[in-house]
Motif scaffolding. Structure first.
Motif, PDB file in Angstrom:
ATOM      1  N   UNK A  59       7.200   4.452  -9.763  1.00 29.11           N
ATOM      2  CA  UNK A  59       7.415   5.674  -9.791  1.00 29.11           C
ATOM      3  C   UNK A  59       6.810   7.105  -9.304  1.00 29.11           C
ATOM      4  N   UNK A  60       5.361   6.725  -9.441  1.00 35.81           N
ATOM      5  CA  UNK A  60       4.787   7.737  -8.955  1.00 35.81           C
ATOM      6  C   UNK A  60       4.432   7.869  -7.253  1.00 35.81           C
TER       7      UNK A  60
ATOM      8  N   UNK B 145      11.482  -2.727   5.396  1.00 33.18           N
ATOM      9  CA  UNK B 145      11.675  -1.871   6.341  1.00 33.18           C
ATOM     10  C   UNK B 145      11.066  -0.574   6.597  1.00 33.18           C
ATOM     11  N   UNK B 146      10.801   0.086   5.467  1.00 33.06           N
ATOM     12  CA  UNK B 146      10.230   1.405   5.489  1.00 33.06           C
ATOM     13  C   UNK B 146       8.617   1.187   5.874  1.00 33.06           C
ATOM     14  N   UNK B 147       7.822   0.183   5.216  1.00 34.56           N
ATOM     15  CA  UNK B 147       6.538  -0.124   5.214  1.00 34.56           C
ATOM     16  C   UNK B 147       6.357  -0.804   6.781  1.00 34.56           C
TER      17      UNK B 147
ATOM     18  N   UNK C 207       0.951  -1.198  -0.021  1.00 34.37           N
ATOM     19  CA  UNK C 207      -0.144   0.007  -0.139  1.00 34.37           C
ATOM     20  C   UNK C 207       0.840   1.228  -0.076  1.00 34.37           C
ATOM     21  N   UNK C 208       0.317   2.276  -0.265  1.00 30.02           N
ATOM     22  CA  UNK C 208       0.922   3.754  -0.391  1.00 30.02           C
ATOM     23  C   UNK C 208       1.502   4.167   0.914  1.00 30.02           C
TER      24      UNK C 208
ATOM     25  N   UNK D 205      11.665   6.002   0.039  1.00 23.00           N
ATOM     26  CA  UNK D 205      12.478   5.152   1.017  1.00 23.00           C
ATOM     27  C   UNK D 205      11.806   3.637   0.894  1.00 23.00           C
ATOM     28  N   UNK D 206      10.688   3.670   0.582  1.00 25.59           N
ATOM     29  CA  UNK D 206       9.790   2.235   0.349  1.00 25.59           C
ATOM     30  C   UNK D 206       9.723   1.730  -0.723  1.00 25.59           C
ATOM     31  N   UNK D 207       9.792   2.593  -1.931  1.00 24.33           N
ATOM     32  CA  UNK D 207       9.400   2.056  -3.276  1.00 24.33           C
ATOM     33  C   UNK D 207      10.737   2.627  -4.184  1.00 24.33           C
ATOM     34  N   UNK D 208      11.165   1.620  -4.929  1.00 19.61           N
ATOM     35  CA  UNK D 208      12.464   2.185  -5.783  1.00 19.61           C
ATOM     36  C   UNK D 208      12.160   1.027  -6.886  1.00 19.61           C
TER      37      UNK D 208
END
Length: 623
Positions: free
Chosen positions: A454-455, A398-400, A366-367, A460-463
């Motif tokens: 990308x959006x 880690x971020x989520x 999830x976002x 830190x979570x999405x790459x």
């Protein structure tokens, strides 16, 4: 009259009109509003409600109120603005629908009075569900109600909207009626209710909600409800609340999700997700589950793939680009099914009450944590149990998990035996080779997933760089990964933004150093460099790109200059030009007028031959 006959005395009682009885009942109930004690309320009969509302609640099997209903209904009946927050599945819908009916009863509202209540929901499915609950509990009232959502007949809505007392709608469709329906007015509006307020008032609907609120009267009662309530001053300023009462029955709870919800997550790479999901479905054929996916194109692809693989239970899909009638039929069908699997985007994540959901699987991360809370809220509703599974990549873990811990979401990590995960790569490649339309859907799902990463705002979570693109494409059944140009563009934009930030930081440091030098050396002359300054000459850039000269354009130019094109020249053994070459033939070959005349002669000859043949054919048939 006979002497022994009894005299009959008729008792003539005054018949009280029904409207006077209703007025007397309303006056008695209104006096009890200030005496409502939430702690002493056990059933809905303990509230000062009209008999028609109580009959509707009993008919719909609503007997005991929930915590948010005990706290919010009394405050709403007293006329206060409300900011209501409660866990998913806690009964927020009745918290505002019951005051809606009572408000119109107090005002003696009729069809001729027009619109009195406006209920705004962020999605069509949630508006449809709210409208169905309103029909159940308000079946004994005389008010008119309407469902105003996109995908339906606009002209039919325009004909009836002026006579509607309660409107349940989505923001976009309501704004369309403000612009296009000439007799639609909200002058007499009594109450505005915004369901899932944090989603309805966010950046996606901000401009639409501004336009809607500008058409509403300022003197009204406003109520906002959500599982993750907003407290942002910018968002609350849109609806201009007046001294709102904040009601949060679970604010002091240890968790943000229901206690009867079991939550866990799995870490795997992106190419392994489809095999993991297929293995999960095959091992839970006697369950009812929702699979949340990031984009519509991914939902379509996975739905068609699972249908072709035939898992052994009904499979459905729900996403935003579907036809409205199809969306409603899928919603109703999934509610009726005992065991089924629904692939859905986040349009099914908020407010929808699907009965008896056993599992909520989040195929894509999830976002944010709020989206996670709303997704898992489709199960473990109304004191029922449920389970939730989150699939994360090593980059997202880690971020989520940190965000979920900050939101007081209890979740634990589980390990899966890789021997139990099916590898569907060969099957998907065979399906894509057999069905070309499925291959095109795989390409769209591939690009839409990368674009969604990308959006996403949280880097830190999405790459996107952490994904093995070739392996991901192979997992979807594609032999070659499609070209994705927007990844390079996104990387260039990030590099440019980072460079701009660095340049700004360097400029600020230089300015600070200059200021320090000015302070320390007030009476010294700064040294100037003896090097020559480089002069930069700005060359004029061409406004348009130079057009390429094709062979056809070159031939036209040569023809205008009366030059022979493709002239044939003969040479002898010594390399000298032979003068007696067939120049006449070359010139005649490129004489357009002579060529046209020659073609016309050939056409006449062909026509004569055809006429002779036709005459002979007629003679043969007559004989």
């Amino acid at each position: 009259m006979r002497p022994n006959q009894k005299v009959k005395i008729k008792n003539y009682s005054v018949r009280i009109p029904q409207w006077k009885k209703n007025d007397k009942e309303i006056q008695q109930l209104t006096k009890q509003y200030d005496q409502i004690d939430p702690g002493s309320i056990e059933t809905f009969k303990d509230f000062p409600l009209t008999q028609k509302t109580l009959d509707g609640l009993a008919e719909a099997d609503f007997i005991n109120p929930t915590d948010i209903q005990r706290e919010a209904i009394g405050v709403a009946l007293q006329g206060h603005d409300i900011l209501g927050a409660a866990m998913t599945g806690s009964g927020k819908t009745l918290s505002f629908l019951i005051p809606v009916l009572e408000c119109l009863c107090r005002a003696r509202w009729t069809i001729n009075d027009g619109l009195g209540i406006l209920i705004i929901s962020p999605t069509r499915e949630l508006a449809y569900q709210t409208f169905e609950v309103l029909k159940k509990i308000g079946q004994f009232h005389d008010f008119s109600a309407g469902l105003i959502i996109g995908g339906r007949d606009l002209k039919g809505e325009q004909e009836r909207i002026s006579r509607t007392n309660i409107i349940v709608c989505t923001p976009g469709r309501l704004l369309q009626h403000f612009d296009e329906t000439w007799n639609f007015s909200c002058e007499n509006l009594k109450m505005l209710i915004i369901d899932e307020a944090d989603r309805t008032l966010d950046m996606g609907f901000a401009e639409t909600m501004k336009s809607i609120v500008s058409n509403l009267p300022k003197e009204r009662q406003t109520m906002l409800f959500s599982a993750t309530q907003t407290k942002s001053i910018r968002e609350l300023a849109l609806v201009s609340l007046e001294k709102p009462v904040y009601i949060s029955v679970h604010e002091k709870a240890n968790t943000s999700t229901p206690t009867n919800l079991t939550q866990s997550y799995i870490v795997c790479e992106v190419p392994q997700k489809i095999g993991l999901l297929w293995s999960f479905i095959k091992n839970h054929l006697k369950s009812k589950m929702i699979v949340f996916i990031q984009s519509c194109k991914q939902v379509k692809f996975l739905y068609n793939v699972v249908c072709k693989l035939r898992p052994g239970l009904p499979v459905l899909a729900l996403y935003g680009t579907m036809n409205q009638m199809k969306r409603m039929s899928v919603y109703d069908e999934f509610c009726r099914k005992q065991y089924a699997c629904l692939f859905a985007t986040d349009i099914a994540a908020r407010g929808l009450d699907f009965p008896s959901i056993n599992w909520v699987i989040q195929f894509d991360c999830p976002s944010d944590a709020n989206t996670y809370i709303h997704r898992v809220g489709r199960t473990a509703r109304f004191q029922h149990g449920g389970e939730a599974l989150l699939i994360l990549t090593p980059r997202e873990e880690q971020g989520m998990i940190k965000q979920l811990e900050d939101k007081k979401v209890p979740i634990k990590k589980i390990e899966v035996n890789p021997n139990y995960i099916h590898d569907l790569t060969s099957k998907l490649q065979a399906l894509c080779a057999q069905f070309p339309e499925l291959k095109e859907e795989a390409k769209r799902a591939f690009t839409s997933y990368l674009r969604s990463l990308i959006l996403m705002g949280n880097r830190k979570v999405f790459d996107v760089k952490s994904i093995d693109i070739e392996a991901f494409a192979s997992a979807l059944g594609l032999e070659i990964a499609p070209k994705v140009r927007f990844i390079k563009k996104g990387q260039k934009q990030e590099q440019s933004t980072n460079e701009d930030k660095n340049n700004k930081n360097h400029e600020e440091e230089d300015k600070a150093e200059d200021e320090d030098d000015d302070d320390n050396d007030l009476f010294t002359i700064k040294k100037t460099s003896n090097t020559l300054e480089q002069t930069i000459i700005d060359l004029p850039e061409s406004s348009q790109k130079e057009k390429k000269l094709t062979k056809a354009k070159l031939a036209k130019q040569l023809r205008k200059k009366n030059r022979l094109v493709n002239k044939h020249i003969d040479y002898d053994e010594d390399g000298n030009v032979i003068m007696n070459s067939d120049e006449d033939d070359q010139s005649s070959a490129y004489n357009i007028e002579a060529a046209k005349a020659h073609l016309q002669q050939m056409d006449e000859i062909d026509k004569q031959v055809y006429r002779r043949f036709k005459k002979r054919h007629k003679v043969d048939t007559r004989v």
